[in-house]
Motif scaffolding. Sequence first.
Motif, PDB file in Angstrom:
ATOM      1  N   VAL A 101       9.631  11.407 -11.760  1.00 31.28           N
ATOM      2  CA  VAL A 101       8.048  10.999 -11.684  1.00 31.28           C
ATOM      3  C   VAL A 101       9.053   9.079 -11.116  1.00 31.28           C
ATOM      4  CG1 VAL A 101       7.691  11.532 -13.945  1.00 31.28           C
ATOM      5  CG2 VAL A 101       9.575   9.605 -13.545  1.00 31.28           C
ATOM      6  N   CYS A 102       7.330   8.323 -10.789  1.00 29.68           N
ATOM      7  CA  CYS A 102       7.466   7.247  -9.421  1.00 29.68           C
ATOM      8  C   CYS A 102       6.631   6.423 -10.121  1.00 29.68           C
ATOM      9  CB  CYS A 102       7.638   7.006  -8.299  1.00 29.68           C
ATOM     10  SG  CYS A 102       6.436   7.432  -7.800  1.00 29.68           S
ATOM     11  N   TYR A 103       7.275   4.363 -10.379  1.00 29.92           N
ATOM     12  CA  TYR A 103       6.444   3.618 -10.371  1.00 29.92           C
ATOM     13  C   TYR A 103       5.647   3.563  -9.803  1.00 29.92           C
ATOM     14  CZ  TYR A 103      10.377   3.015 -14.855  1.00 29.92           C
ATOM     15  OH  TYR A 103      10.743   2.195 -15.190  1.00 29.92           O
ATOM     16  N   GLN A 104       4.544   3.233  -9.460  1.00 29.91           N
ATOM     17  CA  GLN A 104       3.202   2.831  -9.528  1.00 29.91           C
ATOM     18  C   GLN A 104       2.910   1.840 -10.127  1.00 29.91           C
ATOM     19  OE1 GLN A 104       0.689   5.781  -7.268  1.00 29.91           O
ATOM     20  NE2 GLN A 104      -1.007   3.854  -8.089  1.00 29.91           N
ATOM     21  N   GLU A 105       2.433   0.165  -9.080  1.00 27.04           N
ATOM     22  CA  GLU A 105       1.687  -0.986  -9.858  1.00 27.04           C
ATOM     23  C   GLU A 105       0.316  -0.084 -10.467  1.00 27.04           C
ATOM     24  OE1 GLU A 105       3.978  -4.309  -8.343  1.00 27.04           O
ATOM     25  OE2 GLU A 105       5.572  -3.463  -8.590  1.00 27.04           O
ATOM     26  N   PHE A 106      -0.353  -0.524 -10.575  1.00 27.01           N
ATOM     27  CA  PHE A 106      -1.630  -0.718 -11.168  1.00 27.01           C
ATOM     28  C   PHE A 106      -2.195  -2.042 -11.687  1.00 27.01           C
ATOM     29  CE2 PHE A 106      -5.580   0.441 -14.094  1.00 27.01           C
ATOM     30  CZ  PHE A 106      -6.378   0.777 -12.539  1.00 27.01           C
ATOM     31  N   ASP A 107      -3.553  -3.113 -11.753  1.00 27.89           N
ATOM     32  CA  ASP A 107      -4.403  -4.132 -12.572  1.00 27.89           C
ATOM     33  C   ASP A 107      -5.253  -3.349 -12.903  1.00 27.89           C
ATOM     34  OD1 ASP A 107      -2.262  -6.026 -10.792  1.00 27.89           O
ATOM     35  OD2 ASP A 107      -3.116  -6.884  -9.808  1.00 27.89           O
ATOM     36  N   VAL A 108      -4.999  -3.645 -14.314  1.00 32.88           N
ATOM     37  CA  VAL A 108      -6.693  -3.221 -14.697  1.00 32.88           C
ATOM     38  C   VAL A 108      -7.522  -4.392 -14.445  1.00 32.88           C
ATOM     39  CG1 VAL A 108      -7.049  -3.618 -16.930  1.00 32.88           C
ATOM     40  CG2 VAL A 108      -4.846  -3.118 -16.431  1.00 32.88           C
ATOM     41  N   PRO A 109      -8.215  -3.718 -13.973  1.00 34.30           N
ATOM     42  CA  PRO A 109      -9.788  -4.401 -13.214  1.00 34.30           C
ATOM     43  C   PRO A 109     -10.188  -5.108 -14.687  1.00 34.30           C
ATOM     44  CG  PRO A 109     -10.284  -2.239 -14.082  1.00 34.30           C
ATOM     45  CD  PRO A 109      -9.426  -2.130 -13.461  1.00 34.30           C
ATOM     46  N   ALA A 110     -10.739  -6.292 -14.326  1.00 35.43           N
ATOM     47  CA  ALA A 110     -11.683  -7.519 -15.264  1.00 35.43           C
ATOM     48  C   ALA A 110     -13.414  -6.744 -15.652  1.00 35.43           C
ATOM     49  CB  ALA A 110     -12.158  -8.938 -15.001  1.00 35.43           C
ATOM     50  N   VAL A 111     -13.543  -5.088 -15.312  1.00 31.99           N
ATOM     51  CA  VAL A 111     -14.750  -4.616 -16.052  1.00 31.99           C
ATOM     52  C   VAL A 111     -14.343  -3.743 -16.974  1.00 31.99           C
ATOM     53  CG1 VAL A 111     -16.173  -5.713 -14.262  1.00 31.99           C
ATOM     54  CG2 VAL A 111     -15.376  -3.345 -14.035  1.00 31.99           C
ATOM     55  N   PHE A 112     -13.181  -3.645 -17.046  1.00 30.37           N
ATOM     56  CA  PHE A 112     -12.250  -2.534 -18.338  1.00 30.37           C
ATOM     57  C   PHE A 112     -13.135  -2.349 -19.715  1.00 30.37           C
ATOM     58  CE2 PHE A 112      -8.955   0.536 -20.973  1.00 30.37           C
ATOM     59  CZ  PHE A 112      -9.146   0.812 -19.658  1.00 30.37           C
ATOM     60  N   PRO A 113     -13.825  -1.073 -19.676  1.00 32.57           N
ATOM     61  CA  PRO A 113     -14.531  -1.257 -21.216  1.00 32.57           C
ATOM     62  C   PRO A 113     -14.108  -1.941 -22.228  1.00 32.57           C
ATOM     63  CG  PRO A 113     -14.487   0.744 -20.154  1.00 32.57           C
ATOM     64  CD  PRO A 113     -13.515  -0.316 -19.854  1.00 32.57           C
ATOM     65  N   VAL A 114     -14.612  -3.290 -23.133  1.00 30.71           N
ATOM     66  CA  VAL A 114     -13.985  -3.824 -23.987  1.00 30.71           C
ATOM     67  C   VAL A 114     -12.941  -2.893 -25.299  1.00 30.71           C
ATOM     68  CG1 VAL A 114     -16.207  -4.773 -24.739  1.00 30.71           C
ATOM     69  CG2 VAL A 114     -13.880  -6.556 -25.262  1.00 30.71           C
ATOM     70  N   GLU A 115     -14.240  -1.784 -25.175  1.00 32.72           N
ATOM     71  CA  GLU A 115     -14.344  -1.629 -26.605  1.00 32.72           C
ATOM     72  C   GLU A 115     -13.123  -0.636 -26.582  1.00 32.72           C
ATOM     73  OE1 GLU A 115     -17.001   1.163 -23.845  1.00 32.72           O
ATOM     74  OE2 GLU A 115     -16.548  -0.854 -24.400  1.00 32.72           O
ATOM     75  N   LEU A 116     -12.251  -0.062 -25.185  1.00 31.09           N
ATOM     76  CA  LEU A 116     -11.270   0.694 -25.477  1.00 31.09           C
ATOM     77  C   LEU A 116     -10.075  -0.124 -25.275  1.00 31.09           C
ATOM     78  CD1 LEU A 116     -12.660   3.024 -22.178  1.00 31.09           C
ATOM     79  CD2 LEU A 116     -12.362   3.439 -25.394  1.00 31.09           C
ATOM     80  N   LYS A 117     -10.065  -2.039 -24.314  1.00 36.68           N
ATOM     81  CA  LYS A 117      -8.326  -2.995 -24.361  1.00 36.68           C
ATOM     82  C   LYS A 117      -7.981  -2.653 -25.918  1.00 36.68           C
ATOM     83  CE  LYS A 117     -11.012  -5.700 -21.503  1.00 36.68           C
ATOM     84  NZ  LYS A 117     -10.457  -7.282 -21.623  1.00 36.68           N
ATOM     85  N   GLN A 118      -8.071  -1.998 -26.843  1.00 38.10           N
ATOM     86  CA  GLN A 118      -7.111  -1.242 -28.542  1.00 38.10           C
ATOM     87  C   GLN A 118      -6.107  -0.418 -27.193  1.00 38.10           C
ATOM     88  OE1 GLN A 118      -9.360   1.262 -30.939  1.00 38.10           O
ATOM     89  NE2 GLN A 118     -10.597   1.015 -30.124  1.00 38.10           N
ATOM     90  N   TYR A 119      -6.022  -0.095 -26.835  1.00 41.39           N
ATOM     91  CA  TYR A 119      -5.293   1.211 -26.296  1.00 41.39           C
ATOM     92  C   TYR A 119      -4.692   1.047 -24.851  1.00 41.39           C
ATOM     93  CZ  TYR A 119      -8.415   4.801 -29.022  1.00 41.39           C
ATOM     94  OH  TYR A 119      -9.026   5.389 -29.965  1.00 41.39           O
ATOM     95  N   SER A 171       0.578  -1.520  -0.172  1.00 47.22           N
ATOM     96  CA  SER A 171      -0.419   0.423  -0.420  1.00 47.22           C
ATOM     97  C   SER A 171       1.092   1.196   0.372  1.00 47.22           C
ATOM     98  CB  SER A 171      -0.782  -0.413   0.727  1.00 47.22           C
ATOM     99  OG  SER A 171       0.234   0.244   2.521  1.00 47.22           O
ATOM    100  N   LYS A 172       2.638   0.980   0.902  1.00 47.18           N
ATOM    101  CA  LYS A 172       2.986   2.172   0.509  1.00 47.18           C
ATOM    102  C   LYS A 172       3.365   2.390  -0.346  1.00 47.18           C
ATOM    103  CE  LYS A 172       3.473   1.826   5.520  1.00 47.18           C
ATOM    104  NZ  LYS A 172       4.851   2.270   6.430  1.00 47.18           N
ATOM    105  N   ASP A 173       3.812   2.157  -1.560  1.00 52.43           N
ATOM    106  CA  ASP A 173       3.534   1.924  -2.916  1.00 52.43           C
ATOM    107  C   ASP A 173       2.633   2.627  -4.108  1.00 52.43           C
ATOM    108  OD1 ASP A 173       6.104   1.368  -5.058  1.00 52.43           O
ATOM    109  OD2 ASP A 173       5.138  -0.031  -5.928  1.00 52.43           O
ATOM    110  N   LYS A 174       1.961   3.484  -3.153  1.00 55.66           N
ATOM    111  CA  LYS A 174       1.066   3.569  -4.111  1.00 55.66           C
ATOM    112  C   LYS A 174       0.837   5.332  -3.900  1.00 55.66           C
ATOM    113  CE  LYS A 174      -1.355  -0.053  -5.421  1.00 55.66           C
ATOM    114  NZ  LYS A 174      -1.042  -0.572  -6.994  1.00 55.66           N
ATOM    115  N   VAL A 175       1.232   6.339  -4.288  1.00 56.64           N
ATOM    116  CA  VAL A 175       1.204   7.748  -4.997  1.00 56.64           C
ATOM    117  C   VAL A 175      -0.483   8.151  -5.023  1.00 56.64           C
ATOM    118  CG1 VAL A 175       2.707   9.690  -6.262  1.00 56.64           C
ATOM    119  CG2 VAL A 175       3.453   7.480  -5.595  1.00 56.64           C
ATOM    120  N   ILE A 176      -0.662   7.751  -6.033  1.00 60.50           N
ATOM    121  CA  ILE A 176      -2.311   7.799  -5.717  1.00 60.50           C
ATOM    122  C   ILE A 176      -3.426   6.974  -6.199  1.00 60.50           C
ATOM    123  CG2 ILE A 176      -1.850  10.451  -7.227  1.00 60.50           C
ATOM    124  CD1 ILE A 176      -2.627   8.523  -9.586  1.00 60.50           C
ATOM    125  N   SER A 177      -4.353   7.125  -5.590  1.00 65.69           N
ATOM    126  CA  SER A 177      -5.095   5.960  -5.403  1.00 65.69           C
ATOM    127  C   SER A 177      -5.920   4.812  -6.749  1.00 65.69           C
ATOM    128  CB  SER A 177      -6.182   6.281  -4.940  1.00 65.69           C
ATOM    129  OG  SER A 177      -6.874   7.003  -6.184  1.00 65.69           O
TER     130      SER A 177
END
Length: 238
Positions: free
Chosen positions: A208-226, A9-15
């Motif tokens: 800048v710094c790296y922050q890890e993020f898992d794409v949620p399963a409900v991510f809009p399918v039409e936007l996955k092209q990006y 949790s301490k590796d998160k700069v923003i939510s």
Amino acid sequence: TLRYVPEESKDKVISDEDVLGTLLKVFQALFLNDFNKQSEILTMLPESVKSKYQDLLAVEHQGVKLLENRHQQQSTFKPEEILYKTLGFSVAQATSSLISAGKGVFVTKGLVPKGAVVSMYPGTVYQKYEPIFFQSIGNPFIFRCLDGVLIDGNDKGISKVVYRSCNGRDRLGPLKMSDSTWLTSEIHNPLAVGQYVNNCSNDRAANVCYQEFDVPAVFPVELKQYLPNIAYSYDKQR
């Protein structure tokens, strides 16, 4: 180089919510900008989703009542221009100002507020147990996540071949599950340059710094092209 983080949790700069909100905002703007080329994808979306985009496009181009005639009135912007219009800044690759550092990433227009998402680290995502030996030879673009997952952000050689293969494997008709244009000079997602962000040096601190993020399963399918990432294994989502 391994980063030491006492708690994830301490590796998160923003939510994660803020990260997701930024990605959706940028991707949606890119989708609308390229709306004329999305006809095949639109036919596969629910009516409610299609109506949402048509309403957004109508608001963006007030006075355009017939969307089928939008090609006569809609201006298509470059991806970096969309990024600037959406977030207030644009970024791009260029020769690094650090000696012998190769390429770097620079803000080319606008100002970046503190806590903003400025790029994404593209590449094939490998679980700890998946084969990456040959791809890793002489490869400085492999990023190790806190949980041991690896991201191969190399846009050349065998890494490039593997990514394109996985990208084609996961495609569902006109629906692309990931973006492969970061492997070319014509990048559709202007944020997909994170693998060229250099580390700090003795003379220059990191901005800048790296922050890890898992794409949620409900991510809009039409936007996955990006999304500039693809799982090495078909049954894994990261």
